[in-house]
Scaffold this motif. Structure first.
Motif, PDB file in Angstrom:
ATOM      1  N   THR A 182     -12.130  23.643 -15.894  1.00 50.30           N
ATOM      2  CA  THR A 182     -13.063  24.781 -15.893  1.00 50.30           C
ATOM      3  C   THR A 182     -12.972  25.600 -17.179  1.00 50.30           C
ATOM      4  OG1 THR A 182     -11.432  26.229 -14.844  1.00 50.30           O
ATOM      5  CG2 THR A 182     -12.915  24.999 -13.389  1.00 50.30           C
ATOM      6  N   GLN A 183     -11.912  25.344 -17.974  1.00 46.46           N
ATOM      7  CA  GLN A 183     -11.632  26.105 -19.202  1.00 46.46           C
ATOM      8  C   GLN A 183     -11.351  27.575 -18.897  1.00 46.46           C
ATOM      9  OE1 GLN A 183     -14.828  23.290 -21.542  1.00 46.46           O
ATOM     10  NE2 GLN A 183     -14.562  25.355 -22.325  1.00 46.46           N
ATOM     11  N   ILE A 184     -10.808  27.824 -17.723  1.00 47.82           N
ATOM     12  CA  ILE A 184     -10.526  29.191 -17.280  1.00 47.82           C
ATOM     13  C   ILE A 184      -9.017  29.419 -17.202  1.00 47.82           C
ATOM     14  CG2 ILE A 184     -10.672  30.782 -15.309  1.00 47.82           C
ATOM     15  CD1 ILE A 184     -13.487  29.669 -14.802  1.00 47.82           C
ATOM     16  N   LEU A 185      -8.589  30.525 -17.791  1.00 48.13           N
ATOM     17  CA  LEU A 185      -7.208  30.964 -17.710  1.00 48.13           C
ATOM     18  C   LEU A 185      -7.101  32.001 -16.600  1.00 48.13           C
ATOM     19  CD1 LEU A 185      -4.371  30.830 -19.162  1.00 48.13           C
ATOM     20  CD2 LEU A 185      -5.097  32.905 -20.371  1.00 48.13           C
ATOM     21  N   GLU A 186      -6.236  31.729 -15.616  1.00 48.12           N
ATOM     22  CA  GLU A 186      -6.018  32.655 -14.502  1.00 48.12           C
ATOM     23  C   GLU A 186      -4.791  33.505 -14.816  1.00 48.12           C
ATOM     24  OE1 GLU A 186      -5.708  30.417 -10.929  1.00 48.12           O
ATOM     25  OE2 GLU A 186      -7.635  29.384 -11.223  1.00 48.12           O
ATOM     26  N   CYS A 187      -4.983  34.804 -14.921  1.00 51.26           N
ATOM     27  CA  CYS A 187      -3.902  35.724 -15.295  1.00 51.26           C
ATOM     28  C   CYS A 187      -3.622  36.676 -14.134  1.00 51.26           C
ATOM     29  CB  CYS A 187      -4.287  36.552 -16.519  1.00 51.26           C
ATOM     30  SG  CYS A 187      -4.941  35.591 -17.899  1.00 51.26           S
ATOM     31  N   THR A 188      -2.375  36.728 -13.709  1.00 57.62           N
ATOM     32  CA  THR A 188      -1.972  37.617 -12.620  1.00 57.62           C
ATOM     33  C   THR A 188      -0.799  38.467 -13.081  1.00 57.62           C
ATOM     34  OG1 THR A 188      -2.658  36.000 -10.959  1.00 57.62           O
ATOM     35  CG2 THR A 188      -1.189  37.759 -10.229  1.00 57.62           C
ATOM     36  N   SER A 189      -0.883  39.760 -12.850  1.00 59.69           N
ATOM     37  CA  SER A 189       0.209  40.678 -13.182  1.00 59.69           C
ATOM     38  C   SER A 189       0.683  41.366 -11.911  1.00 59.69           C
ATOM     39  CB  SER A 189      -0.247  41.724 -14.198  1.00 59.69           C
ATOM     40  OG  SER A 189      -0.585  41.116 -15.427  1.00 59.69           O
ATOM     41  N   GLU A 197       4.698  47.981  -4.827  1.00 58.48           N
ATOM     42  CA  GLU A 197       4.433  46.768  -5.602  1.00 58.48           C
ATOM     43  C   GLU A 197       2.960  46.412  -5.430  1.00 58.48           C
ATOM     44  OE1 GLU A 197       5.584  42.051  -5.252  1.00 58.48           O
ATOM     45  OE2 GLU A 197       7.221  43.531  -5.090  1.00 58.48           O
ATOM     46  N   TYR A 198       2.287  46.088  -6.531  1.00 59.36           N
ATOM     47  CA  TYR A 198       0.866  45.730  -6.437  1.00 59.36           C
ATOM     48  C   TYR A 198       0.521  44.738  -7.540  1.00 59.36           C
ATOM     49  CZ  TYR A 198       0.410  49.278 -10.144  1.00 59.36           C
ATOM     50  OH  TYR A 198       0.555  50.007 -11.294  1.00 59.36           O
ATOM     51  N   GLN A 199      -0.641  44.114  -7.417  1.00 55.55           N
ATOM     52  CA  GLN A 199      -1.068  43.094  -8.369  1.00 55.55           C
ATOM     53  C   GLN A 199      -2.472  43.370  -8.878  1.00 55.55           C
ATOM     54  OE1 GLN A 199      -0.866  39.236  -6.445  1.00 55.55           O
ATOM     55  NE2 GLN A 199       1.196  38.841  -7.265  1.00 55.55           N
TER      56      GLN A 199
END
Length: 250
Positions: A182-189, A197-199
């Motif tokens: 998909t050429q997609i970078l999935e970024c999670t913080s 705690e949250y994202q």
């Protein structure tokens, strides 16, 4: 208000004040655009204007700025900043793929790698169609996007850092996973404080240079220049950014 591919990709912008504080010192794109406009006041359009980091100083210089963003909170923050400085900026909550403004302009710009929010071929096409409808013949479109350095993307990334956010020490764990199909970078913080705690997350589409050139040609644009940064560095395979200066063919 909107239900599309952008709807679930905005959590990074949930705190406009923190976002504005983080990026307010970045001025390379503003300097590029100021030099391009050469002090000639005119009506200009900013796509994905966010908290008004560029729109406000350009309005101060006499330009009539039409700013569009899909995030209501960011737009509200920009309006509050403009009002505090007695500036009249035409801000509107819109999806850039369905742009509907009362003007056509000689100049449209989009910074902050916002082009990466257009995750599909269909939304990229719709963006260029919308831009074309709001440009005068020979009008110019300038935007940036990250250059896909493949070996860095496929390696993925996981990092930890400690920051102060809203006066509290916060541990931030960031993870990135790239999907080559998909050429997609999935970024999670993940943010960990003494209390909770949250994202947040964001998906970013990477477009390759030849893809981008074909896309411009397909939609009737001529590529005037492709730079490796807003400082007009030469673009090569090591460039982190692609800064695109395109002109609509008459």
């Amino acid at each position: 208000m909107f239900n599309n591919e952008f709807s679930d990709n905005l959590s990074k912008y949930a705190n406009p004040g923190e976002y504005d504080k983080t990026y307010k010192g970045y001025t390379a794109d503003l300097a590029f655009i100021e030099a391009h406009l050469a002090g000639n006041p005119q009506a200009i359009i900013e796509l994905a204007c966010g908290t008004g980091r560029l729109a406000i100083p350009l309005a101060k210089q006499g330009h009539t700025v039409y700013g569009v963003d899909i995030d209501a909170g960011m737009l509200k923050f920009a309006q509050e900043k403009a009002t505090a400085e007695n500036l009249n900026i035409h801000l509107s909550l819109q999806d850039c793929t369905q742009l509907n403004l009362p003007i056509q302009s000689n100049f449209i710009y989009m910074t902050g790698n916002s082009f990466q929010h257009f995750l599909t071929n269909e939304s990229q096409d719709a963006l260029f169609d919308a831009v074309k409808k709001h440009l005068n013949p020979n009008g110019e479109f300038i935007f940036d996007t990250r250059n896909p350095i493949l070996h860095e993307l496929v390696e993925g990334d996981c990092s930890e850092e400690a920051i102060v956010q809203q006066g509290e020490l916060t541990k931030v764990i960031s993870r990135e996973i790239y999907n080559p199909l998909t050429q997609i970078l999935e970024c999670t913080s993940t943010y960990i404080t003494s209390k909770n705690e949250y994202q947040d997350h964001i998906n970013l589409r990477y477009t390759y240079p030849l893809e981008l050139k074909r896309l411009l040609h397909q939609h009737g644009f001529e590529l005037i220049a492709l730079y490796g940064s807003w400082k007009k560095e030469v673009f090569d395979e090591k460039s982190v950014s692609m800064v695109v200066h395109a002109q609509l063919k008459s």
